[in-house]
Write an enzyme that holds these catalytic residues in place. Structure first.
Site, PDB file in Angstrom:
ATOM      1  N   ASP A 101       0.816  -1.283  -0.238  1.00 32.71           N
ATOM      2  CA  ASP A 101      -0.114   0.103  -0.086  1.00 32.71           C
ATOM      3  C   ASP A 101       0.854   1.268   0.002  1.00 32.71           C
ATOM      4  O   ASP A 101       2.253   1.217   0.201  1.00 32.71           O
ATOM      5  CB  ASP A 101      -0.921  -0.058   1.417  1.00 32.71           C
ATOM      6  CG  ASP A 101      -2.008   1.046   1.082  1.00 32.71           C
ATOM      7  OD1 ASP A 101      -2.251   1.634   0.223  1.00 32.71           O
ATOM      8  OD2 ASP A 101      -2.749   0.882   2.226  1.00 32.71           O
ATOM      9  N   GLU A 115       2.438   4.531  -4.151  1.00 35.05           N
ATOM     10  CA  GLU A 115       2.576   5.693  -5.409  1.00 35.05           C
ATOM     11  C   GLU A 115       3.912   6.407  -5.739  1.00 35.05           C
ATOM     12  O   GLU A 115       4.145   6.546  -6.647  1.00 35.05           O
ATOM     13  CB  GLU A 115       1.516   6.726  -5.190  1.00 35.05           C
ATOM     14  CG  GLU A 115       0.126   6.169  -5.114  1.00 35.05           C
ATOM     15  CD  GLU A 115      -0.353   5.568  -4.019  1.00 35.05           C
ATOM     16  OE1 GLU A 115      -1.020   4.400  -4.196  1.00 35.05           O
ATOM     17  OE2 GLU A 115       0.108   5.642  -2.979  1.00 35.05           O
ATOM     18  N   ASP A 134      -8.930   3.739  -2.124  1.00 34.76           N
ATOM     19  CA  ASP A 134      -9.881   4.301  -0.957  1.00 34.76           C
ATOM     20  C   ASP A 134     -11.227   4.775  -1.519  1.00 34.76           C
ATOM     21  O   ASP A 134     -11.320   6.050  -1.561  1.00 34.76           O
ATOM     22  CB  ASP A 134      -9.030   5.435  -0.188  1.00 34.76           C
ATOM     23  CG  ASP A 134      -7.743   4.944   0.336  1.00 34.76           C
ATOM     24  OD1 ASP A 134      -7.527   3.694   0.531  1.00 34.76           O
ATOM     25  OD2 ASP A 134      -6.898   5.943   0.830  1.00 34.76           O
TER      26      ASP A 134
END
Length: 917
Positions: free
Chosen positions: A514, A517, A590
């Site tokens: 997670d 990015e 999300d």
């Protein structure tokens, strides 16, 4: 400063700026007008391309055609390469002949260097060059001045390149002392045109980005095409829309909490693949560039003369669509693959030939996953695990978020809350279940933390512009970020998953990447500064979209290595790039517990699926906020028919385990999850086909019905494989929905009650809260489990049944794939059984689909249901190899035209025939 120095013919002036001065952003994230290279390229609107091709420099070596391109004003040379790639693929590369600074070319995404084929020069004049690829009937027409290219196939125009003259290539130059831009002090911001256009420095809010100009761009025209798809990840419709003024699809991986829907802003991942479709042809454009990229799409209709059929002398005009697509990237080189199709499945194979197919997942990953930020401690895990058993709901995996660690130090455990993690995993393993834990790329700055101190000593962190380890804030506080672009870092990180290093981990523990990015709290757009420095001196801007790709690669390799390459891994990632499908699954991040987010999940997953990442899903129930009961129930029903099936919720939301909403709702959710498990043989076969043949698991209707325009814009219903049509309920309080039954002459059956709904048409279908509509396509055979266990591990030898849906000709075909569900033996030792079932002339036949398979299947085929059989048989006889013929008992429902054979006990992996007389 003029753009002629950058390879562009227009002078940059402050009053030309389409976005005005660098305005204060109203958002954490940039709009197109706030992106410097976009503003510069939008000013570049030539009447014709300033580039010309020097055809006398033509050279062909090892199948690669090279030409020089020159700019009419600057005379700065570029090198053009045209490559015919095996499999009906064309590759176009444009780079500087020489440069002050090397330009980044994306490594590791292509599975291998593509095999080239020899071009034939079939025409060479002073103004035009024609190249022919004899193997694919493709021709490339290269026009010298102005430079452009046209790709034809069978003499039909397909794709033009630079026909709009928007080839854009900023040759690296450095700021002059006179410009004042050599100044690196953030407090000194020169109010100059150079700064205004972000050539060497660019500001956004309070952030300063120091750089040099390196932007590239190119336009493509798709002749006869008006249906565009691809370019994930955006929370938008599956069919790409025309971009408006100062608007583009943005490909830039960002942590966007509760992202805006129906928006072209990029979110967690990027796949720079665009698919164009019309009834007669499908093709693709794969733009291999990992820097921030913007894509404009503009469709138009062009009037073309057409001979009148009745009066050949009379000419009419008809409107022929075409679509202009403009790609703009901040840095790198032009490296683009044209996937020439001509069918959707050809394009999928061509893209997979370049970037790989979907990794074949372990069977358990196709079951249901239960996750929350966070299950608090071992007692909480045990209670949730037992809750599924108490309520007779199957599940396979429980997940632990960041709170399971010691102060957000990954590869550790909170000793107070998880004092005996091995025992916890052993308890799960006794129930044949698995554990997934999170491992993010940021590493807490703490000299006593072994992972940090080792990486620090080895120099394995991304650097800042001053050469020191970059530090940013994330969940642990001040953190450094592993430089996964370095192969040594990836190898070291993979080694951390060994049982020796990852203390208290076991072979049932798998990984969740997670925040990759990468997410950096409080930084520009919440991610790593673009001037940060990676392995071999590359700036982060050059490879930003690759960061999560590399972490998932390293995590996957680590899980494979820990057991000596024997077991298949499972790694879920939030950030991804082209080729990420080789390493695991992705999800849509999300999302919110709102109906519109349930609705948008369908087109988002369809877009991922047609761009290679077919193991994908959305958080069931919505991550942010509390869903009402109806929404939660509907989300479970929809999620059970999507590839990755996980319930997840954030901190401070109400607990939402499936049994917390009253027995009526528990019963509905239980039914949806059990239906998922009953269909696991079908799912597993689809993933095998995805892995071997690059076929998407979840498919938009246009893929299966490419000649029917009514399917091209539909993204609220979809196909699973070629056999199941799913029509999810995506709105609150509805009692009916519109369902399109596509295709001419197709026959469709209700998946659950076997009733025939007739031929292709669109109709209103009544719905209740109990289930969502699912239909089986005539001509298909689907294998189904007859019994459901607590998890997939309890279903190894479960009996099967076949659901046979006859088409209008009374035929059907289907397959089943079986192996051990977890190892690589299917690949290395041919330990699999791949069977084909065919129904024709009232004979059901079982035969091998791959003679190389040798897996000993213990399961039996117990039941067969044949839908659409017009007459009751007089008898049913089974022929088994080496056995005497015997009669089978049967029942026939004349109202439904369904034949039922039960308790027949045939070997699934054996040859046999059932004759219906």
């Amino acid at each position: 400063m003029t753009t002629t120095e950058l390879g562009c013919p227009t002078t940059l002036k402050p009053d030309d700026n389409p976005g005005g001065a660098l305005l204060e952003s109203q958002s954490k994230f940039k709009t197109c007008k706030q992106i410097g290279f976009y503003r510069r390229q939008k000013l570049f609107q030539p009447d014709e391309s300033p580039y010309f091709a020097q055809l006398n420099t033509l050279n062909i070596e090892n199948g690669i055609v090279t030409l020089d391109l020159n700019h009419q004003e600057t005379l700065v040379p570029l090198k053009l390469k045209i490559i015919a790639v095996e499999g009906n693929i064309l590759r176009i590369k444009i780079n500087e002949e020489s440069s002050l600074k090397p330009r980044f070319e994306v490594p590791d995404v292509l599975v291998k260097e593509p095999t080239t084929q020899q071009f034939k020069v079939c025409n060479q004049e002073t103004s035009c060059l024609v190249l022919e690829d004899p193997s694919s009937l493709c021709k490339i027409h290269v026009n010298a001045k102005p430079f452009s290219m046209l790709v034809t196939q069978n003499d039909n125009e397909l794709i033009s390149i630079n026909s709009q003259g928007q080839l854009y290539f900023e040759n690296a130059v450095f700021p002059s002392k006179e410009s004042g831009l050599a100044e690196t002090n953030p407090e000194k911001k020169a109010a100059s045109s150079e700064e205004l256009f972000g050539l060497w420095k660019e500001t956004f809010e309070d952030y300063l980005d120091l750089k040099y100009p390196s932007s590239i761009g190119l336009d493509f025209t798709l002749h006869g095409f008006e249906n565009m798809y691809g370019l994930p990840e955006h929370a938008d419709t599956h069919q790409l829309q025309d971009t408006g003024e100062d608007e583009a699809y943005r490909l830039y991986n960002l942590d966007v909490f509760g992202y805006k829907i129906y928006d072209k802003m990029g979110i967690y991942g990027s796949v720079p693949l665009l698919l164009a479709h019309k009834p007669s042809h499908t093709c693709g454009i794969f733009w291999l560039n990992a820097s921030e990229t913007l894509v404009e799409i503009r469709s138009q209709a062009v009037l073309q003369p057409q001979m009148h059929l009745k009066s050949p002398d009379v000419k009419k005009q008809r409107a022929v669509p075409k679509t202009n697509v403009r790609w703009m990237s901040e840095s790198g080189v032009v490296d683009v693959f044209l996937l020439m199709g001509p069918t959707p499945y050809d394009v999928f194979k061509q893209y997979a030939q370049l970037t790989g197919t979907q990794m074949f997942p372990p069977l358990f990953t196709l079951g249901y996953h239960q996750c929350r930020w966070n299950y608090e401690d071992e007692a909480d895990v045990e209670a949730v695990d037992s809750g599924f058993d108490d309520h007779n709901i199957p599940y396979d995996v429980i997940w632990l978020d960041i709170e399971h660690t010691n102060g957000k130090r990954y590869f550790t455990w909170d000793q107070d809350k998880f004092s005996n993690p091995v025992k916890m995993q052993e308890n799960l393993q006794e129930k044949k279940r698995k554990l997934v834990v999170i491992s993010d790329p940021h590493i807490k700055v703490d000299p006593k933390y072994t992972l940090y101190s080792e990486a620090k000593e080895k120099g394995y962190f991304v650097k800042n512009i001053s050469g020191q380890d970059f530090e940013g804030n994330c969940w642990p506080g001040v953190s450094s970020y592993l430089d996964f672009t370095n192969p040594d870092v990836r190898e070291w990180y993979s080694s951390q998953f060994s049982f020796e290093k990852y203390k208290n981990s076991t072979n049932i523990l798998f990984i969740w990447n997670d925040m990759n990015e990468p997410s950096v709290f409080g930084s520009c757009e919440g991610t790593m500064p673009k001037e940060a420095v990676h392995h071999q001196g590359w700036n982060h801007r050059d490879l930003h979209n690759l960061y999560g790709f590399y972490q998932q690669m390293s995590s996957s390799d680590g899980l494979i290595q820990r057991l000596g390459g024997k077991e298949r891994p499972f790694v879920l990632t939030r950030s991804f790039f082209a080729g990420s499908q080789r390493y695991g699954a992705a999800w849509t991040g999300d999302n919110k517990a709102e109906w519109e987010y349930l609705k948008i999940s369908v087109p988002m997953l369809l877009t991922l699926s047609v761009t290679g990442i077919t193991f994908c899903g959305a958080d069931v129930g919505g991550f942010v906020g509390d869903p009402d009961t109806e929404l939660l129930v509907r989300w479970y029903q929809v999620g059970s028919f999507q590839p990755f099936f996980r319930g997840h919720a954030m901190q401070d939301t109400q607990r939402r385990e499936p049994w917390l909403f009253g027995e009526d709702n528990t019963s509905i959710i239980r039914r949806a999850i059990k239906e998922r498990y009953a269909l696991l043989p079908f799912w597993y076969h689809l993933f095998y086909r995805a892995h071997i043949f690059a076929e998407p698991v979840m498919r938009p209707l246009w893929v299966e019905f490419p000649k029917y325009p009514e399917t091209f814009g539909i993204d609220e219903q979809y196909m699973l494989g070629n056999a199941l049509l799913v029509a999810p309920v995506l709105d609150s309080g509805v009692t009916s929905i519109d369902v399109l039954f596509p295709g001419l002459g197709e026959r469709w059956y209700d998946f659950r009650n076997f009733s025939c709904v007739g031929d292709s048409h669109k109709q209103k279908v009544d719905v209740t809260i109990e289930e969502i509509p699912v239909y089986q396509r005539g001509g298909s055979i689907i294998p189904v489990y007859t019994t459901i266990g607590k998890s997939t591990g309890w279903m190894d030898n479960s009996p099967y049944e076949l659901h046979i849906a006859l088409d209008r000709k009374g035929t059907a075909v289907g397959e089943i794939y079986i192996d051990d569900g977890h190892s690589f033996q299917y690949l290395h030792e041919r330990m699999f059984s791949y069977r084909r079932f065919t129904f024709k002339k009232n004979i059901l036949c079982s035969s091998t689909a791959d003679k190389m398979g040798c897996y000993p299947v213990k399961s039996t085929l117990e039941n067969v249901y044949v839908m659409g059989l017009k007459n009751s048989p007089s008898e049913v006889i089974v022929h088994e190899a080496g056995e005497k013929k015997k009669k089978l008992a049967y029942t026939y429902n004349k109202d439904l035209c369904v034949l039922s054979l039960k308790n027949i006990s045939l070997g699934v992996s054996l040859d046999w025939e059932i004759h219906i007389k």
